[in-house]
Motif scaffolding. Structure first.
Motif, PDB file in Angstrom:
ATOM      1  N   ILE A   1       0.821  -1.224   0.000  1.00  0.00           N
ATOM      2  CA  ILE A   1       0.000   0.000   0.000  1.00  0.00           C
ATOM      3  C   ILE A   1       0.846   1.261   0.000  1.00  0.00           C
ATOM      4  O   ILE A   1       0.611   2.198  -0.778  1.00  0.00           O
ATOM      5  CB  ILE A   1      -0.958  -0.004   1.209  1.00  0.00           C
ATOM      6  N   LYS A   2       1.841   1.302   0.853  1.00  0.00           N
ATOM      7  CA  LYS A   2       2.640   2.521   0.993  1.00  0.00           C
ATOM      8  C   LYS A   2       3.418   2.828  -0.283  1.00  0.00           C
ATOM      9  O   LYS A   2       3.519   3.992  -0.689  1.00  0.00           O
ATOM     10  CB  LYS A   2       3.598   2.386   2.177  1.00  0.00           C
ATOM     11  N   ASP A   3       3.963   1.801  -0.930  1.00  0.00           N
ATOM     12  CA  ASP A   3       4.813   2.018  -2.101  1.00  0.00           C
ATOM     13  C   ASP A   3       4.033   2.139  -3.403  1.00  0.00           C
ATOM     14  O   ASP A   3       4.642   2.358  -4.459  1.00  0.00           O
ATOM     15  CB  ASP A   3       5.816   0.863  -2.234  1.00  0.00           C
ATOM     16  N   THR A   4       2.709   1.999  -3.346  1.00  0.00           N
ATOM     17  CA  THR A   4       1.907   2.115  -4.570  1.00  0.00           C
ATOM     18  C   THR A   4       0.841   3.196  -4.406  1.00  0.00           C
ATOM     19  O   THR A   4       0.976   4.296  -4.925  1.00  0.00           O
ATOM     20  CB  THR A   4       1.241   0.773  -4.918  1.00  0.00           C
ATOM     21  N   LEU A   5      -0.182   2.914  -3.670  1.00  0.00           N
ATOM     22  CA  LEU A   5      -1.338   3.801  -3.577  1.00  0.00           C
ATOM     23  C   LEU A   5      -1.012   5.113  -2.869  1.00  0.00           C
ATOM     24  O   LEU A   5      -1.435   6.186  -3.311  1.00  0.00           O
ATOM     25  CB  LEU A   5      -2.484   3.089  -2.853  1.00  0.00           C
TER      26      LEU A   5
ATOM     27  N   LYS B   1       0.491  -2.179  12.721  1.00  0.00           N
ATOM     28  CA  LYS B   1       1.074  -3.499  12.447  1.00  0.00           C
ATOM     29  C   LYS B   1       1.565  -3.597  11.023  1.00  0.00           C
ATOM     30  O   LYS B   1       2.592  -4.237  10.741  1.00  0.00           O
ATOM     31  CB  LYS B   1       0.015  -4.585  12.730  1.00  0.00           C
ATOM     32  N   ALA B   2       0.835  -2.935  10.100  1.00  0.00           N
ATOM     33  CA  ALA B   2       1.213  -2.996   8.685  1.00  0.00           C
ATOM     34  C   ALA B   2       2.312  -1.997   8.327  1.00  0.00           C
ATOM     35  O   ALA B   2       2.768  -1.960   7.185  1.00  0.00           O
ATOM     36  CB  ALA B   2      -0.019  -2.714   7.817  1.00  0.00           C
ATOM     37  N   GLY B   3       2.729  -1.180   9.305  1.00  0.00           N
ATOM     38  CA  GLY B   3       3.788  -0.208   9.049  1.00  0.00           C
ATOM     39  C   GLY B   3       3.317   1.019   8.290  1.00  0.00           C
ATOM     40  O   GLY B   3       4.122   1.734   7.700  1.00  0.00           O
ATOM     41  N   LEU B   4       2.033   1.304   8.367  1.00  0.00           N
ATOM     42  CA  LEU B   4       1.475   2.456   7.661  1.00  0.00           C
ATOM     43  C   LEU B   4       1.465   3.715   8.524  1.00  0.00           C
ATOM     44  O   LEU B   4       1.352   4.822   7.997  1.00  0.00           O
ATOM     45  CB  LEU B   4       0.057   2.149   7.189  1.00  0.00           C
ATOM     46  N   THR B   5       1.559   3.538   9.846  1.00  0.00           N
ATOM     47  CA  THR B   5       1.532   4.698  10.740  1.00  0.00           C
ATOM     48  C   THR B   5       2.718   4.639  11.687  1.00  0.00           C
ATOM     49  O   THR B   5       3.446   3.658  11.735  1.00  0.00           O
ATOM     50  CB  THR B   5       0.232   4.734  11.551  1.00  0.00           C
TER      51      THR B   5
ATOM     52  N   CYS C   1      -6.361   4.843   7.286  1.00  0.00           N
ATOM     53  CA  CYS C   1      -6.247   4.423   8.682  1.00  0.00           C
ATOM     54  C   CYS C   1      -7.254   5.161   9.571  1.00  0.00           C
ATOM     55  O   CYS C   1      -6.880   5.994  10.418  1.00  0.00           O
ATOM     56  CB  CYS C   1      -4.820   4.648   9.162  1.00  0.00           C
ATOM     57  N   ILE C   2      -8.513   4.832   9.374  1.00  0.00           N
ATOM     58  CA  ILE C   2      -9.567   5.373  10.218  1.00  0.00           C
ATOM     59  C   ILE C   2      -9.392   4.805  11.631  1.00  0.00           C
ATOM     60  O   ILE C   2      -8.671   3.816  11.820  1.00  0.00           O
ATOM     61  CB  ILE C   2     -10.953   5.043   9.626  1.00  0.00           C
ATOM     62  N   PRO C   3     -10.016   5.417  12.644  1.00  0.00           N
ATOM     63  CA  PRO C   3      -9.743   5.024  14.033  1.00  0.00           C
ATOM     64  C   PRO C   3      -9.791   3.526  14.309  1.00  0.00           C
ATOM     65  O   PRO C   3      -8.907   2.998  14.995  1.00  0.00           O
ATOM     66  CB  PRO C   3     -10.833   5.780  14.807  1.00  0.00           C
TER      67      PRO C   3
END
Length: 359
Positions: free
Chosen positions: A329-333, A355-359, A345-347
């Motif tokens: 997700i981070k490297d594409t969208l 966990k997914a490393g998005l935040t 990343c809604i609440p």
């Protein structure tokens, strides 16, 4: 449908190609003329059309031809409505149409009528029938292959002992068969296909009904994976699986990178989606439309040719789709600016995003 030569475009190359066209064309280049461009999209049911395709196309058209007017219509999955919309745009004097066709066979006569009226048609996202002047879409075989490959990867070494359900698109459109053939080229002989369904209008409600039938036939424990042709179909399939209290959920594919689907990737309810960089697609279609409206050749825009059921050697741009799982997700969208971290990343997904490393 066949291509004369392979013609996938890298995202950067496509962006540079379309940007270069902004200063080209007849009548003094971008903004040096004015005419009406009709934009006809097929559905409200798939969020991508109004959320991405329309604004991106309209923005690029204005950049390429500042004085051009854009007339927009959405057919709501109704071929008869789209036929009337095409007729209206021709009557009102549209110089060129960008058409994402609801039903290629049903709309063939409308494409022919446009051609007879001197109004070129750019087939967008789906290959229309009749004398279209250009085609811009993604490689449908590759879309299906990416979905099939992802599903096999999710099933791992149990794939040859697994049973899946295929949830295909609406067979009235050429893309559904394209996607299906691509998926089968990967899946056949590698996994058992317990049930296969077509999804009328690509609607999640119809997908829900089909998955309910599969659950009744195969049992809640008899479905190890779901090949869903789009994110809207995945929505219905996952809803039916959850309604039947299937836990854990089997891996489910998708397509279009809808925001709800991306959130499902984060939550673990959906395994993957296929991202089609809409900006490149919109840019190429806009460039073709402006060139045709000015009476210019589109050979410099097209990267190959494609045949439909009625016309050969149509100038085409065939773009490359991108597979996306939660790890991508981070490297594409996000990298492409399709969504922000806050949108995804809604609440209730904050822990999963961490966990997914998005935040």
């Amino acid at each position: 449908m066949r291509t004369r030569r392979l013609h996938a475009i890298a995202a950067m190359a496509a962006g540079l190609m379309v940007t270069a066209l902004a200063g080209c064309g007849g009548n003094g280049g971008a903004g040096g003329d004015s005419f009406t461009i009709g934009l006809l999209l097929p559905s409200y049911g798939r969020p991508r059309f109004d959320h991405f395709d329309r604004p991106l196309i309209e923005k690029r058209l204005k950049e390429l031809c500042a004085r051009c007017k854009v007339e927009y219509a959405n057919a709501g999955d109704d071929a008869a409505v789209q036929r009337r919309q095409i007729d209206t745009m021709i009557t009102k004097g549209a110089s060129v149409l960008i058409l994402d066709v609801v039903d290629p066979k049903a709309l063939r006569s409308s494409v022919e009528a446009a051609h007879k009226s001197g109004v070129p048609v750019v087939a967008y996202d789906r290959l229309a029938q009749g004398p279209v002047s250009g085609v811009v879409t993604f490689d449908g075989m590759q879309v299906g292959r990416l979905q099939g490959e992802a599903l096999l990867k999710a099933l791992g070494d149990k794939a040859d002992r697994s049973q899946i359900v295929m949830m295909n698109g609406d067979p009235t459109g050429p893309n559904a068969e394209w996607f299906k053939r691509g998926a089968l080229s990967v899946l056949q002989g590698k996994v058992k296909i317990g049930k296969s369904y077509d999804t009328v209008d690509w609607q999640s409600e119809n997908a829900h009904d089909n998955m309910s039938r599969a659950l009744a036939a195969l049992g809640p424990g008899g479905i190890d994976g779901v090949l869903a042709a789009s994110d809207s179909i995945a929505t219905g399939a996952i809803s039916a699986l959850k309604g039947a209290h299937v836990t854990p959920l089997p891996p489910v594919t998708g397509q279009d990178a809808d925001l709800d689907a991306v959130r499902r990737l984060v939550s673990g309810e959906q395994y993957m989606t296929v991202y089609k960089p809409f900006r490149n697609q919109a840019g190429a279609a806009a460039a073709m439309a402006v060139a045709l409206g000015r009476g210019d050749d589109v050979g410099g825009i097209a990267t190959g040719t494609i045949d439909n059921a009625t016309t050969k050697d149509i100038p085409s741009v065939l773009l490359t789709p991108v597979p996306v799982t939660v790890r991508d997700i981070k490297d594409t969208l996000i990298k492409d600016g399709l969504y922000t971290i806050d949108q995804i990343c809604i609440p209730k997904l904050r822990a999963a995003c961490d966990k997914a490393g998005l935040t």
